[in-house]
Design an enzyme around this catalytic site. Structure first.
Site, PDB file in Angstrom:
ATOM      1  N   ASP A   7      13.377   3.601   3.204  1.00  0.00           N
ATOM      2  CA  ASP A   7      12.642   2.657   2.361  1.00  0.00           C
ATOM      3  C   ASP A   7      11.756   1.835   3.298  1.00  0.00           C
ATOM      4  OD1 ASP A   7      11.798   1.051   0.259  1.00  0.00           O
ATOM      5  OD2 ASP A   7      13.581  -0.222   0.319  1.00  0.00           O
ATOM      6  N   GLU A  67      10.079   6.838   0.531  1.00  0.00           N
ATOM      7  CA  GLU A  67       9.426   6.329  -0.675  1.00  0.00           C
ATOM      8  C   GLU A  67       7.916   6.307  -0.476  1.00  0.00           C
ATOM      9  OE1 GLU A  67      10.620   2.964  -3.718  1.00  0.00           O
ATOM     10  OE2 GLU A  67       9.722   2.085  -1.929  1.00  0.00           O
ATOM     11  N   ASP A 139      18.019  -2.910   0.660  1.00  0.00           N
ATOM     12  CA  ASP A 139      17.095  -1.935   1.247  1.00  0.00           C
ATOM     13  C   ASP A 139      17.828  -0.651   1.643  1.00  0.00           C
ATOM     14  OD1 ASP A 139      14.488  -3.740   1.809  1.00  0.00           O
ATOM     15  OD2 ASP A 139      16.295  -4.871   2.275  1.00  0.00           O
TER      16      ASP A 139
END
Length: 157
Positions: A7, A67, A139
């Protein structure tokens, strides 16, 4: 198969490492790479570079899931894009295949809805990895959801 989910961010890069063993998903590690706000941006990017290299050298993932980043009108957009560039460079230098997923795709795959809440995602991560308590910080849970999206795509439901 060993996967690292990432992420991206400048202040915090979430990561999660999962291994498939006998068709079971095993959580090996998760956490964040944090960079100090008091440091210059180039030093923060270098810190991400160094720490991600160390993680990959230690865990030796065979694939990665990251992502996708969408542009928003925000002062942090360029910084996040730069951090993502460092991440992609590290993965490419290690010859690790990268799959990219939008936030909506991750939510749809993991929780069944492209508009799933953070809690829905967290519950799905805990269920998929048979965890008693949620991964912290958020996260790292997001990074695990990204990795699980790739595993689901590859048929490891």
């Amino acid at each position: 198969m060993r996967i690292i989910g990432i992420d991206p961010g400048l202040a915090r890069v979430g990561y999660g490492i999962i291994e498939i063993e006998n068709e079971r998903k095993i959580l090996l590690d998760c956490g964040v790479i944090e960079t100090g706000k008091d440091k210059k941006e180039e030093d923060r990017l270098y810190e991400i570079f160094q720490d991600l290299n160390e993680l990959i050298n230690h865990w030796k993932p065979t694939v990665a899931a990251v992502e996708k980043f969408f542009f928003y009108r925000s002062s942090t957009t360029i910084s996040v894009v730069q951090a993502r560039g460092v991440i992609m460079m590290v993965l490419a230098s290690k010859k690790i295949h990268v799959s990219e997923y939008s936030p909506a795709k991750i939510k749809l795959t993991i929780a069944g809805s492209g508009k799933a809440s953070k809690k829905d995602i967290l519950d799905a991560v805990m269920y998929n990895l048979d965890l008693d308590k949620p991964p912290k910080p958020d996260d790292s849970a997001d990074a695990l959801a990204i990795a699980l999206t790739k595993l689901n795509e590859d048929g490891f439901n």
